[in-house]
Design a protein around this motif. Structure first.
Motif, PDB file in Angstrom:
ATOM      1  N   SER A 205      14.513   9.666   0.025  1.00 30.24           N
ATOM      2  CA  SER A 205      15.720   8.834   0.117  1.00 30.24           C
ATOM      3  C   SER A 205      16.765   9.522  -0.967  1.00 30.24           C
ATOM      4  O   SER A 205      16.933  10.766  -0.945  1.00 30.24           O
ATOM      5  CB  SER A 205      15.611   7.514  -0.040  1.00 30.24           C
ATOM      6  OG  SER A 205      16.808   6.715   0.460  1.00 30.24           O
TER       7      SER A 205
ATOM      8  N   ASP B 153      12.456  12.412   3.767  1.00 31.72           N
ATOM      9  CA  ASP B 153      13.740  11.731   4.562  1.00 31.72           C
ATOM     10  C   ASP B 153      14.946  11.624   3.553  1.00 31.72           C
ATOM     11  O   ASP B 153      15.437  10.479   3.542  1.00 31.72           O
ATOM     12  CB  ASP B 153      13.124  10.403   5.174  1.00 31.72           C
ATOM     13  CG  ASP B 153      13.952   9.939   6.476  1.00 31.72           C
ATOM     14  OD1 ASP B 153      14.168  10.746   7.316  1.00 31.72           O
ATOM     15  OD2 ASP B 153      14.392   8.979   6.516  1.00 31.72           O
TER      16      ASP B 153
ATOM     17  N   HIS C  47      17.013   7.856  13.143  1.00 32.63           N
ATOM     18  CA  HIS C  47      18.120   8.781  12.912  1.00 32.63           C
ATOM     19  C   HIS C  47      18.795   9.124  14.218  1.00 32.63           C
ATOM     20  O   HIS C  47      18.105   9.305  15.261  1.00 32.63           O
ATOM     21  CB  HIS C  47      17.257  10.289  12.522  1.00 32.63           C
ATOM     22  CG  HIS C  47      16.751  10.169  11.005  1.00 32.63           C
ATOM     23  ND1 HIS C  47      17.733   9.849  10.035  1.00 32.63           N
ATOM     24  CD2 HIS C  47      15.750  10.242  10.318  1.00 32.63           C
ATOM     25  CE1 HIS C  47      16.987  10.023   8.923  1.00 32.63           C
ATOM     26  NE2 HIS C  47      16.005  10.191   9.163  1.00 32.63           N
TER      27      HIS C  47
ATOM     28  N   HIS D 251      12.232   5.422   7.651  1.00 31.65           N
ATOM     29  CA  HIS D 251      12.457   5.781   6.466  1.00 31.65           C
ATOM     30  C   HIS D 251      11.667   5.126   5.400  1.00 31.65           C
ATOM     31  O   HIS D 251      11.043   6.153   4.823  1.00 31.65           O
ATOM     32  CB  HIS D 251      14.076   5.167   6.301  1.00 31.65           C
ATOM     33  CG  HIS D 251      14.466   5.860   4.958  1.00 31.65           C
ATOM     34  ND1 HIS D 251      14.735   7.092   4.657  1.00 31.65           N
ATOM     35  CD2 HIS D 251      14.752   5.323   3.909  1.00 31.65           C
ATOM     36  CE1 HIS D 251      15.270   7.284   3.433  1.00 31.65           C
ATOM     37  NE2 HIS D 251      15.276   6.223   2.837  1.00 31.65           N
TER      38      HIS D 251
END
Length: 296
Positions: free
Chosen positions: A124, A148, A236, A264
């Motif tokens: 992230s 991600d 996404h 995520h």
């Protein structure tokens, strides 16, 4: 008024007792190191090279990487840490954008005598920080895994000045005051932030998000080093997938893997996602050690 005061007293008492119980129940692994005005928590396990350095996502702490760390430690040395104001680390007076976070991490590794080369893995917002670290210290980074990752700013946006963040910084400051007060009353247990310091650092982290995305964009070429881009299969849109594809173009020795049926947070918190993340890290370890190309 009396009811409000009673609730405040009960909430504050709950927060104090809960924090004390958790502190005694969860002994700190690793050590604290002074990085210049504040201390950061670092825990390293395993042995071998390259050293894997795990960077948690926004608002997260090192303990939340527990599904990944032990398996990696069987193969090589792995280090996890808490950013300033988070977990076992102390708060910092300095602005915590990606550049400062990367600088603090570099100082931490030096003072803890953790030698490179490093394989950086960031989830992230942590992806922004490892990208910035790799841009600032390219000779010390041998490989990277972006889990991600938040996308860096586009080339046009990267030229914007830090002044553009003024409004969001002011909003963050206001939110810090409100939410930190709630944390002292124990209310922020509802959003999984156990202390006022955790809440404050998380809000400030998001407040610096614009600056961090621009600073991460300073890495334009990963010089053919092994890079795996992991993308969650859930959550996404098309634009986000394009941005993830663009991250893979940073190196000519890259692989982009989309992990189906994982969102995520699941990339580190669910068994399937954590397995995919661990496998990507170990694949980069093998690529570095044997000088063999990555595969999808």
């Amino acid at each position: 008024m009396l009811a409000v005061l009673a609730l405040a007293s009960l909430g504050g008492g709950y927060q104090t007792v809960r924090a004390a119980v958790e502190a005694s129940a969860n002994a700190m692994p690793g050590q604290l190191f002074d990085v210049g005005g504040h201390s950061l928590h670092l825990s390293c396990t395993g042995s071998g090279s390259p050293t894997v350095v795990l960077e948690p996502g926004a608002g997260m702490v090192s303990a939340q990487l527990g599904l990944i760390t032990p398996t990696v430690a069987h193969e090589t040395r792995v280090c996890v840490y808490d950013r300033a104001g988070r977990g076992w680390s102390g708060p910092a007076e300095t602005r915590q954008d990606a550049t400062q976070i990367a600088t603090d991490l570099h100082t931490l590794l030096e003072r803890a005598h953790v030698p490179g080369p490093y394989l950086l893995a960031g989830h992230s917002f942590g992806g922004l920080y490892v990208l910035t670290f790799a841009a600032r210290y390219p000779d010390e980074v041998a490989g990277m895994v972006l889990v991600d990752s938040t996308a860096p700013a586009s080339e046009a946006d990267a030229t914007a000045t830090a002044a553009d963040d003024g409004g969001s910084s002011d909003l963050a400051n206001r939110a810090v005051t409100l939410v930190s007060t709630s944390a002292r009353l124990g209310l922020t247990r509802l959003i999984d932030q156990p202390t006022p310091s955790d809440v404050r650092s998380t809000i400030e982290e998001y407040g610096q998000g614009g600056s961090s995305t621009r600073e991460a964009a300073s890495l334009r070429d990963f010089a053919g080093k092994p890079l795996v881009v992991l993308t969650a299969g859930i959550g996404h849109d098309a634009d986000a997938l394009v941005a993830q594809d663009a991250l893979a173009t940073l190196s000519t020795a890259s692989a982009h893997r989309v992990i189906d049926d994982v969102d995520h947070l699941g990339m580190i918190a669910d068994e399937n996602g954590a397995d995919a993340t661990t496998r990507a890290i170990l694949d980069v370890v093998t690529s570095i050690r044997a000088a063999v190309p990555l595969t999808d």
